[in-house]
Structures are given as structure tokens and as C-alpha cells.
Write an enzyme that holds these catalytic residues in place. Structure first.
Site, short mmCIF file in Angstrom:
data_model
loop_
_atom_site.label_atom_id
_atom_site.label_comp_id
_atom_site.label_asym_id
_atom_site.label_seq_id
_atom_site.Cartn_x
_atom_site.Cartn_y
_atom_site.Cartn_z
N HIS A 43 35.39 29.81 -2.68
CA HIS A 43 35.26 28.34 -2.75
C HIS A 43 36.61 27.64 -2.58
O HIS A 43 36.64 26.44 -2.31
CB HIS A 43 34.49 27.88 -3.99
CG HIS A 43 35.24 27.88 -5.28
ND1 HIS A 43 35.15 28.91 -6.20
CD2 HIS A 43 36.08 26.98 -5.83
CE1 HIS A 43 35.90 28.63 -7.25
NE2 HIS A 43 36.48 27.46 -7.05
N ASP A 73 32.99 35.76 -5.14
CA ASP A 73 33.75 34.54 -4.80
C ASP A 73 35.21 34.84 -4.42
O ASP A 73 36.13 34.53 -5.16
CB ASP A 73 33.69 33.59 -6.00
CG ASP A 73 34.03 32.16 -5.63
OD1 ASP A 73 34.59 31.94 -4.54
OD2 ASP A 73 33.75 31.26 -6.44
N SER A 81 40.93 28.54 -10.55
CA SER A 81 40.14 29.30 -9.60
C SER A 81 41.06 30.05 -8.67
O SER A 81 42.00 29.48 -8.12
CB SER A 81 39.25 28.38 -8.78
OG SER A 81 38.05 28.22 -9.45
N1 ARG Z 1 32.42 25.96 -10.77
C1 ARG Z 1 33.50 26.55 -10.04
C2 ARG Z 1 34.75 25.64 -10.05
O1 ARG Z 1 34.75 24.61 -10.66
C3 ARG Z 1 33.08 26.95 -8.66
C4 ARG Z 1 32.73 25.84 -7.73
C5 ARG Z 1 32.32 26.22 -6.34
N2 ARG Z 1 30.93 26.65 -6.21
C6 ARG Z 1 29.84 25.83 -6.06
N3 ARG Z 1 28.66 26.38 -5.96
N4 ARG Z 1 29.93 24.53 -5.98
O2 ARG Z 1 35.44 25.46 -9.09
N1 ASP Z 2 35.83 26.80 -10.81
C1 ASP Z 2 37.03 26.18 -11.31
C2 ASP Z 2 38.11 26.05 -10.22
O1 ASP Z 2 37.81 25.88 -9.08
C3 ASP Z 2 37.55 26.90 -12.49
C4 ASP Z 2 37.06 26.32 -13.78
O2 ASP Z 2 36.87 25.10 -13.86
O3 ASP Z 2 36.90 27.09 -14.71
O4 ASP Z 2 39.29 25.97 -10.48
#
Ligand code: ARG
Ligand code: ASP
Length: 713
Positions: free
Chosen positions: A87, A223, A648
Site C-alpha cells: 500500500h 502487504d 507502514s
Molecule cells: N490500514 C493500513 C494503514 O493505515 C493499510 C491501508 C491500506 N489498505 C487498504 N485496504 N486501504 O495504512
Molecule cells: N497502516 C498504517 C500506515 O500506513 C499504519 C498504522 O496506522 O498502524 O502507516
């Protein structure tokens, strides 16, 4: 100087034999030696603080980078190979994708170095060194000056120190406040600009579970994506050039194939973006009651429109996948955050703390004079702020959440500029138009426009109503769809050809006459007149209050080791591999396996459509050297590291300093950790590095990459 003394006090640790720091905390690498290293070693870290951060020898910090502007990446070979999240590489992968070469869907693996794809605009930033410059920044600050003037002197000092620090070097400087402006640190950075895409699994792996599983545990997302840093012949940063060579780093991470157990030490080293652990109860209430629920509501509407359209055509799916993921990500985080804060009874906890703090303040005349006003002032300010914050959500989350409105606003620049400067800006705009329209679907944006304007009309008090809303109510009987049909087919901002020809024959008059432009300017004017005049002033007061409040907390909690809120600077967080209990009677294991991916397989559901090749590897148990000792492929795991957005892609490191995973998320029960951390519920979610290697080797056959790495068996 007074301030550093207070800091020293705040950092003072009573070293009792049972002393242990909780897993909460994002620590400053430069200060580990002083404050954390003993605790880390007690918990299983076998190396030294110098191995993590040193300015004298190669250390882990030389292998960790800010990837782009909001992620972390780390080096995993002596040829500049970088691993980060899928991502985080998504934008780059998408930019090389088209319906014909759909790398998002099919994945991408460069066969040789010559096939690695350049990504204009993508950078990685390494920290060269950091320094405490609190005294220099706060020099000559008269605490009695109005906050606005103080901030101006501080900013001047900051610019001076930065300029001085990098004079005659190729470095970049950054200088940021810590502890709400009670401390300042200078960061000297080195920025590489030739970053090429090396590999990415298909989205069915790299985004497995999609937005359905996002922020959730148990999780099975692969990921990750791979990039390579290129440098000039002297190993220094250089713009993309085909003669550039792979960067030779001072340090890269060896990779452990040995696996790990519950309670094993883990450390995450990266760039957490923003936390707010020291807010008053009033600020938390504002987030829980006003900001989060309204933003969530607005995004519910926007997302449902995007998703419905994405399902109708592969083209729209490619155009909107990154946008929808972006909108959904914070939306879901806020939902979890509000639930978590409620579950923690956060406001009561904060109020309880404030009661004790107030008692402590009132017990001393001196303190009473300095801090006695803090909490009453917060209370007053948030009362004024709440209704304005409410309207702001609808202005910026709803109206500015409409892509064409947001896009149109950029062209306001042309109204500000004249002559050659204006011509230059026009030429620049021309180069970006195609990129914008490549990912724009008129019908989708039109639906979003109508729905979000309607929301604004229905939600915001009369005194903040927009001209457009009044006009549509009058002339179109409140039918925003009808009005949208009209302007989307005519505006210069909804069509690539019209916009190009407009820029070729630029006229200010035509710009101002465009319905999107006048709607945008009307909103901005109302915002400036009715909101910003008040909020700007309040925000300066809040900066001042937050600084004093933090100082009070540091004095009050002087026996406790406090950590500064995240601010997108390099931090270390450490903890252990651990399970958790999301609900009464339920315990979540600390790892997931490929078996779980196969169990979720469903070709009918986009997020769970497992690629055949992966199923075949599973069927044949063709796992190479990457299986756990239990015989399965472990995919993801959880630990108690305190992380946030920006972490991330961060390396997850074991006690020997070897890479065991790549951080990518948190659990839904724990997303309130940005405001209040709960050791029982907060977990960071990481990709097991062995799953990534299995995919690179067995799924993609990219063994040339495995050969570059140092595997510890
Ligand atoms: N929750 C994670 C972060 O905040 C991954 C986000 C990317 N994935 C998604 N399905 N939107 O970045
Ligand atoms: N998924 C988040 C990021 O992209 C990480 C988090 O918020 O824990 O940095």
C-alpha cells in the site's frame, strides 16, 4: 536554561530493580542509550543502543528510510534493495499500470535490473544525524509575548538554524517541535531521488482482504513491494539517469528465517506520523462527538458511490482503487478509534487525571499562578470551537471531498499570479492535466458532488449556507443531481480538452465565470469570514495552552519517562509478540497462515480471490526454506509495538537485530492508540518476512532478489 532542566527532570528515571517501561511509547533513537536500552535488553534485545543509532559507525538507522512522504522502508541487500508495503508502493505500481499492463492486478517483477521502473517524484530520505537544539530555538523568547509573535520568532530561529546546518552540503534539514514545543530537534537528512520499482505481488495477494480486512486481525495480507535506490557513480543522490547504479548502503538488514514465539522481543524502527497522547478531555470529547462522527458519516456516502461505480467497470476500478482505499482507510480507523475510546472510557480517564493534576497545581501558589488557568481555558475554548469544527467538517470533508472542487481550488493560484509567473504556472498545470483526467470518471464525480452538496445543505446552519445551495434550492427545487448534470457537461474543470484549451487561451474572466470556480471561492470566502477569523486565533491559543499543559504534565509526572507525540520523525518502539482478547471468551492467536488464505478463497469476492498459482503452491506444499517449524507458511503476526500511520513498511526486528517482518497495520480494537494506548488491546500487525520471501521466490520466481539478501537460518 529553564526548559531543558524541566526536560531532564521529566526524563529522570528512578532505577528500581523492578523498573520496566510499558510497551507504549515512541522513543527518540538518539536518547535510547540514556533512557531505554537497559529496559530493551532486559526484554530480549541483544545488541547495543549504538547498533540502532550512531553517528560514528554504521547502525540500523542507515538502513531505515522515510519512503515517499508518509511511509517507512528498509534496506535488505547491499545493492540498495528496499522493502516497504504494497500500500506504500501502490501509487507507483498504479502509475505504471494500464488496462493492458495491469500490474495492480497481475503483479510486477522486473526480470533484470534494467527492467526496474523509475518513478518520477518518489524519494527516500535517510537520517544522517539528529541534534537537540531546544536552547537555540527558544533563545530570546519572552514567554509573555502573544503566541503569534512568539511563533514568528521561533520560526525565524528555525529557518536560521536549518540554513546554517546544511550550508555547503548536499543534505536537507528539518527542525521539529517535540513535547508540544517544549523541545526542538534538528534532523539532517539525505534524500535519494532515483527510486525504481523492482517487484510487487498481485493485489489479490498484496491487498488480500482489501478494505474488508483492513484494520483487522486476523489478517492475511501480503502487504509488501520492492524498490531499489539508485545513485550516481559516487554513491550519492542523483536524478533518474539510466547510467545510475544501485546504491551501496552502509547497513542493511539480515533476514531471519528462524521464526519466533509468543513473548519474543520485537522492535519497530520507522516514521510514525502523528499521535495525540497528551490531549485534554475537552479535545478528546471534540474528536469523539464532533470530528469523527461527522467525517465518518460523510465518507459513508462518498464510499458507497465510489464502490458501486468501481464494480461496474474494470476501468473505473483502476481509476478509483487508490482513491477509494485512501478514503476508506481513515474512515475505518476513525470508527475503530471512537469505539476504542468509548471502551476505554477515555473521557472519564482524562477527567480523572485532570482532577488529580488540578489538585497538584492548587497545592502550590507558584504552580497555581503558572497552570491554574489551563483547564478552565481549555473548557471555554472548546465550547467556542465545537460548532465551528462541526461546520468545518462539512466544508472540507464534504465539499472539498468532491474531487472537481478540490481540483478547481488549485487554479486559484492563477488569480494570484501575474505576467511571466502566471505563464509559468499555466505551463506547469498543462503538464499535470492528463494525469488528473486519467483517473477521473465524470459520472462518478458528479454523483459524489450531488450527494455531498445535499449533505451540506441538510446539515449546516443557515448562516453558513453556500450560494450554490441557495441557488439550487431556488431554481432546481433542491435537486442537486439536475444542477450537477448541467455544470459537469459545461465546466472547464470537468473535461481534459476544455481545460487544455482554456489554459492555451487563459482568461481570468473565464476562470471566474466557471461554476466550480465560483462555488469553490464562495466556500473559501464564507470559511474565511465566518470561521477562520475565530479559529485561527483559537488555534494559536491552543498551541500555547498545549505547550504549558505538556510542561505541567512533565513536572507532575516527573518520575515517569514520557515520550513525545509522533511527528513523522524516526522513532523506536519495542514490545513483544503477543496474543489478545478482543471479547470475553475469545483469544486471538499471534500469527496467521497460508491455510487461512485458502480458507477465505472465494473467486466471487474481489477481496478474497486467491490466485491459482498460490493455490497450487499450497496444494503441493511447495514452501522451500520458508515454512515455519510447524510446517505451514506463516503470513502475518501481531505484537505490542506502539505504532501509527507512517510506520507502514517499518522493519520489525528481533533481539538479534534481524528482520522478521514488515509492519503494515494495527488491529481495529486498538486504533485509539493514537490518542490513548491500551496494552491489553493495541497490537501492530506485520507481514511475516518469510511469507514475502516465499512469494518472491516460489510464486514469482524472482530468485535473483533472494540471492542478494543475507538470510539467517
Ligand atoms: N490500514 C493500513 C494503514 O493505515 C493499510 C491501508 C491500506 N489498505 C487498504 N485496504 N486501504 O495504512
Ligand atoms: N497502516 C498504517 C500506515 O500506513 C499504519 C498504522 O496506522 O498502524 O502507516
Amino acid at each position: 536554561m529553564k526548559i531543558s532542566k524541566i526536560l531532564l527532570l521529566a526524563f529522570f528515571i528512578i532505577k528500581l530493580s523492578f523498573f520496566a517501561i510499558a510497551d507504549e511509547g515512541m522513543w527518540i533513537p538518539m536518547l535510547l542509550q540514556k533512557y531505554n536500552i537497559e529496559d530493551m535488553q532486559k526484554k530480549g534485545f541483544k545488541l547495543t543502543a549504538e547498533d540502532i543509532y550512531s553517528i560514528n559507525k554504521a547502525s540500523m538507522k542507515d538502513a531505515v528510510m522515510l519512503f515517499g512522504r508518509g511511509c517507512t522502508g528498509e534496506l535488505i541487500s547491499d545493492k540498495g534493495l528496499v522493502i516497504t508495503n504494497h500500500h506504500c508502493g501502490y501509487g507507483a505500481i498504479q502509475s505504471h499500470s494500464s488496462v493492458e499492463h495491469d500490474y495492480l492486478t497481475n503483479g510486477f517483477w522486473a526480470k533484470t535490473q534494467a527492467d526496474e521502473l523509475d518513478n518520477p517524484g518518489l524519494t527516500v530520505t535517510f537520517l544522517v544525524k539528529m541534534e537537540d537544539v531546544t536552547n537555540d530555538v527558544l533563545e530570546n523568547i519572552n514567554e509573555n509575548l502573544p503566541e503569534q509573535e512568539k511563533q514568528k520568532i521561533i520560526n525565524d530561529n528555525i529557518e536560521k538554524i536549518k540554513a546554517e546546518a546544511i550550508k555547503g552540503t548536499i543534505y536537507e534539514a528539518e527542525l521539529k517541535p517535540f513535547f508540544n514545543g517544549n523541545a526542538y530537534y534538528l534532523f539532517i537528512n539525505k534524500v535519494y531521488t532515483d527510486i525504481r520499482l523492482v517487484g510487487a505481488p498481485p493485489s489479490a495477494i498484496g491487498k488480500f482482504g482489501g478494505d474488508t480486512d483492513n484494520w483487522m486481525w486476523p489478517r492475511h495480507t501480503g502487504d509488501f513491494s520492492l524498490f531499489r535506490i539508485y545513485a550516481n557513480k559516487n554513491n550519492e543522490p542523483a536524478k533518474y539517469n539510466k547510467d545510475n547504479v544501485p546504491f551501496k548502503p552502509k547497513k542493511y538488514f539480515p533476514i531471519s528465517l528462524k521464526g519466533f514465539e509468543k513473548d519474543d522481543f520485537t522492535m519497530v524502527f520507522g516514521y510514525p506520523g502523528r499521535t495525540q497522547e497528551y490531549l485534554s478531555s475537552y479535545a478528546v470529547k471534540n474528536i469523539m462527538d464532533i470530528i469523527n462522527p461527522n467525517r465518518i458519516k460523510i465518507r459513508d456516502t462518498k464510499l458507497s458511490i465510489m464502490k458501486a461505480d468501481m464494480e461496474t467497470s474494470p476501468k473505473i476500478r483502476i481509476q478509483y482503487s487508490a482513491k477509494a482505499a485512501h478514503v476508506a482507510n481513515s474512515w475505518k480507523k476513525w470508527i475503530g478509534q471512537n469505539r476504542g475510546l468509548k471502551r476505554l472510557d477515555a473521557i472519564n480517564k482524562k477527567q480523572e487525571f485532570e482532577k488529580q493534576l488540578t489538585e497538584w497545581i492548587n497545592a502550590d501558589e507558584n504552580r497555581k499562578a503558572k497552570y491554574g488557568n489551563l483547564l478552565p481555558t481549555y473548557k471555554k475554548i472548546y465550547k467556542t470551537l465545537e460548532p465551528l469544527d462541526y461546520v468545518e467538517q462539512y466544508m472540507f470533508e464534504a465539499i472539498f471531498g468532491i474531487e472537481t472542487i478540490n481540483y478547481t481550488w488549485k487554479f486559484n493560484k492563477l488569480e494570484q499570479l501575474e505576467g511571466d509567473k502566471q505563464k509559468e504556472a499555466i505551463e506547469k498545470f498543462k503538464k499535470t492535466i492528463h494525469g488528473h483526467f486519467k483517473n477521473f470518471n465524470l459520472e462518478t464525480d458528479k454523483k459524489i458532488f450531488a450527494a455531498l452538496y445535499k449533505m451540506y445543505a441538510d446539515s449546516v446552519p443557515d448562516e453558513y449556507q453556500l450560494e450554490l445551495v441557495k441557488m439550487v434550492n431556488k431554481k432546481y427545487k433542491g435537486n442537486f443531481n439536475k444542477y450537477a448534470n448541467k455544470i459537469y457537461s459545461k465546466s472547464i474543470f470537468t473535461d481534459e480538452k476544455r481545460l487544455t484549451s482554456f489554459l492555451n487561451n487563459f482568461s481570468l474572466k473565464k476562470l471566474k465565470a466557471d461554476p466550480f470556480y465560483s462555488a469553490t471561492m464562495n466556500l473559501i470566502n464564507i470559511y474565511r469570514q465566518k470561521i477562520a477569523t475565530t479559529t485561527q486565533n483559537i488555534n494559536f491559543q491552543i498551541i500555547d495552552l498545549n505547550k504549558k499543559y505538556m510542561k505541567a504534565i512533565m513536572e507532575y509526572k516527573k518520575e515517569k519517562l514520557l515520550y513525545p507525540d509522533a511527528n513523522l520523525t524516526l522513532r523506536v518502539t519495542y514490545g513483544k509478540i503477543n496474543t489478545y482478547e478482543p471479547r470475553d471468551g475469545v483469544v486471538y492467536k499471534y500469527f496467521t497462515t497460508l491455510d487461512g488464505i485458502i480458507a477465505k478463497d472465494n473467486p466471487e469476492i474481489y477481496d478474497y480471490d486467491v490466485p491459482d498459482k498460490l493455490k497450487e503452491l499450497y496444494k503441493n506444499k511447495d514452501y522451500g526454506q520458508y515454512a515455519d517449524k510447524d510446517g505451514t507458511i506463516h503470513t502475518c503476526f501481531i505484537a505490542t509495538n506502539h505504532t501509527t500511520g507512517g510506520n507502514s513498511g517499518s522493519p520489525v526486528i528481533n533481539g538479534n537485530g534481524e528482520l522478521i517482518g514488515v509492519n503494515f497495520d494495527r488491529n481495529w480494537e486498538g486504533t485509539m492508540s493514537d490518542i490513548m494506548y491500551d496494552p491489553d488491546q493495541c497490537r501492530n500487525i506485520s507481514l511475516d518476512i518469510r511469507y514475502a520471501l516465499f512469494l518472491i521466490d516460489k510464486y514469482a520466481g524472482a530468485t535473483r532478489l533472494i540471492d542478494e539478501m543475507t538470510l539467517v537460518k
